[in-house]
Design an enzyme around this catalytic site. Structure first.
Site, mmCIF file in Angstrom:
data_model
loop_
_atom_site.group_PDB
_atom_site.id
_atom_site.type_symbol
_atom_site.label_atom_id
_atom_site.label_comp_id
_atom_site.label_asym_id
_atom_site.label_seq_id
_atom_site.Cartn_x
_atom_site.Cartn_y
_atom_site.Cartn_z
ATOM 1 N N SER A 73 5.681 4.188 2.621
ATOM 2 C CA SER A 73 6.323 5.408 3.298
ATOM 3 C C SER A 73 6.083 6.498 2.464
ATOM 4 O O SER A 73 5.953 7.821 3.160
ATOM 5 C CB SER A 73 7.156 5.554 3.649
ATOM 6 N N HIS A 136 15.173 0.958 -1.418
ATOM 7 C CA HIS A 136 14.608 1.130 0.003
ATOM 8 C C HIS A 136 15.756 0.269 0.399
ATOM 9 O O HIS A 136 15.022 -0.141 1.629
ATOM 10 C CB HIS A 136 13.242 -0.554 -0.211
ATOM 11 N N ARG A 292 -4.453 4.914 -2.407
ATOM 12 C CA ARG A 292 -5.607 4.665 -1.176
ATOM 13 C C ARG A 292 -6.325 5.570 -1.271
ATOM 14 O O ARG A 292 -6.487 6.270 -1.507
ATOM 15 C CB ARG A 292 -5.409 2.877 -0.790
HETATM 16 P P1 PAP Z 1 5.326 1.875 -2.618
HETATM 17 O O1 PAP Z 1 6.567 1.366 -1.143
HETATM 18 O O2 PAP Z 1 4.844 0.838 -2.921
HETATM 19 O O3 PAP Z 1 5.505 2.712 -3.965
HETATM 20 P P2 PAP Z 1 3.866 4.310 -0.953
HETATM 21 O O4 PAP Z 1 4.261 5.004 -2.577
HETATM 22 O O5 PAP Z 1 5.774 3.901 -0.752
HETATM 23 O O6 PAP Z 1 3.908 2.699 -2.049
HETATM 24 O O7 PAP Z 1 2.856 3.868 -0.216
HETATM 25 C C1 PAP Z 1 1.672 3.817 -0.875
HETATM 26 C C2 PAP Z 1 1.421 4.857 0.121
HETATM 27 O O8 PAP Z 1 1.255 5.903 -0.186
HETATM 28 C C3 PAP Z 1 -0.617 4.653 0.260
HETATM 29 O O9 PAP Z 1 -0.825 4.738 1.539
HETATM 30 P P3 PAP Z 1 -2.349 4.249 1.903
HETATM 31 O O10 PAP Z 1 -1.901 2.789 1.765
HETATM 32 O O11 PAP Z 1 -2.238 4.707 3.866
HETATM 33 O O12 PAP Z 1 -3.524 4.806 1.698
HETATM 34 C C4 PAP Z 1 -1.053 5.837 -0.709
HETATM 35 O O13 PAP Z 1 -2.302 6.313 -0.618
HETATM 36 C C5 PAP Z 1 -0.212 6.769 -0.781
HETATM 37 N N1 PAP Z 1 -0.369 7.657 -1.676
HETATM 38 C C6 PAP Z 1 0.270 7.571 -2.795
HETATM 39 N N2 PAP Z 1 0.328 8.520 -3.995
HETATM 40 C C7 PAP Z 1 -0.042 9.505 -2.973
HETATM 41 C C8 PAP Z 1 -0.169 10.955 -3.318
HETATM 42 N N3 PAP Z 1 0.479 11.210 -4.378
HETATM 43 N N4 PAP Z 1 0.029 11.748 -1.980
HETATM 44 C C9 PAP Z 1 -0.211 11.140 -0.920
HETATM 45 N N5 PAP Z 1 -0.373 9.652 -0.979
HETATM 46 C C10 PAP Z 1 -0.130 8.919 -1.571
#
Ligand code: PAP
Length: 326
Positions: A73, A136, A292
């Site tokens: 999220s 979480h 991603r």
């Molecule tokens: P986690 O619960 O495993 O820590 P989390 O970081 O909450 O994951 O979520 C990953 C999502 O945040 C990914 O989204 P997507 O699959 O829809 O692309 C990831 O791309 C996105 N994400 C990670 N880093 C960033 C960032 N710096 N800015 C915006 N979105 C990000």
């Protein structure tokens, strides 16, 4: 040796944990993992032990900051932004975000720190001052561990459809499965998710717990939305800085400090850092899998209209009476 024999050799805390877990309702999630319902949310055995250790052993400090979210999220982004805000005056060159992934810098309490013990040595883990942790668990479960010490808690909520699809991609990447071959995995995850029997779910319990917490104690609980961070990043980062007690000065704003932090923590920048292209977390997850697309509404490309409708109905029903909308 059967369970009663094993328990003779265990510490009192461990015995209490085993007997508590065995008394809880259980169910099976999308991949066959047995989950236990504790304080209205579902966890696997190991995570639950971590939560119980954390609730038992955590000694909060008033200056602690805790970042919370449902998985996928916006956790990685929020961790990076918070580190960047707190560390902004200390590093001109060797910034911690350039040499470690945000998850390495901000450990999850119930997973990395308390999974094995109720008395971890936190000095080895806390790389920031004030201490910065993540979780979480829902707000009521976190509050029990805070023991009335008013730490700052920042929650980030994301459209749950996008979070679900993000989790599907993450699972596939971690298990090196080609996404086009795993449509059935998304369908099973969707069923668990809607039933509420999912890891750290049901999502509505968690989101509502922090939403209520932020209304009851807005000084100590901040409720952010991933989509708002995407639409108006400067305004949201300033809001976060103020909440954390580190507002931007006029000089900082004029010198472009807000923009520098946003750039440092942007998806493109983090994704392309060497440490995030090649490294792994303490649990063996490749850093690159945390980054991603980060697009709002990407779930439309993968969920059927029926699936979307079902989640919309759940939200409509569960969030009635709150002002929470997708
Ligand atoms: P986690 O619960 O495993 O820590 P989390 O970081 O909450 O994951 O979520 C990953 C999502 O945040 C990914 O989204 P997507 O699959 O829809 O692309 C990831 O791309 C996105 N994400 C990670 N880093 C960033 C960032 N710096 N800015 C915006 N979105 C990000």
């Amino acid at each position: 040796m059967d369970v009663s024999e094993i328990s003779k050799y265990l510490q009192r805390d461990e015995q209490e944990t085993i007997s508590l877990i065995s008394s809880l309702p259980s169910d099976i999630d999308f991949n066959g993992t047995k989950l236990f319902k504790y304080q209205s949310c579902w966890y696997d055995n190991k995570t639950l032990q971590g939560i119980l250790n954390f609730q038992r052993g955590f000694k909060p400090q008033e200056t602690d900051i805790i970042i919370s979210s449902l998985p996928k999220s916006g956790t990685t982004w929020l961790k990076a932004l918070t580190v960047a805000l707190l560390e902004r005056s200390k590093h001109s060159t060797n910034h911690p975000l350039l040499s470690d992934n945000p998850h390495g810098l901000v450990p999850v309490l119930e997973l990395r720190l308390y999974i094995e013990t109720s008395k971890p040595d936190l000095t080895n883990f806390s790389s920031t001052n004030p201490r910065l942790f993540a979780t979480h668990v829902p707000f009521h479960t976190l509050q029990e561990a805070l023991k009335s010490t008013p730490c700052k808690v920042v929650y980030v909520w994301r459209n749950v459809k996008d979070a679900l699809v993000s989790l599907w991609f993450f699972e596939c990447a971690n298990h090196k499965i080609k996404i086009d071959e795993e449509r059935s995995l998304l369908e099973s995850m969707f069923d668990s998710f809607c039933r509420g029997v999912s890891y750290y779910g049901p999502f509505w319990e968690q989101v509502l717990s922090y939403w209520r917490g932020s209304l009851e104690d807005s000084k100590n609980v901040l409720f952010l939305r991933y989509e708002e961070l995407k639409i108006e990043p400067s305004a949201q980062v300033k809001r976060l800085a103020e909440f954390l007690g580190v507002p931007f000065s006029v000089e900082e704003e004029e010198s472009g400090c807000v923009e520098k932090i946003l750039y440092l923590c942007s998806l493109d920048n983090l994704k392309n850092l060497e440490v995030n292209k090649t490294g792994k977390t303490a649990r063996g997850v490749e850093h690159k899998n945390f980054f991603r697309k980060g697009e709002v509404g990407d779930s439309k490309n993968y969920l059927t209209p029926e699936m979307e409708k079902k989640i919309d109905m759940i939200i409509e029903e569960r969030f009635r009476g709150s002002d929470l909308k997708l």
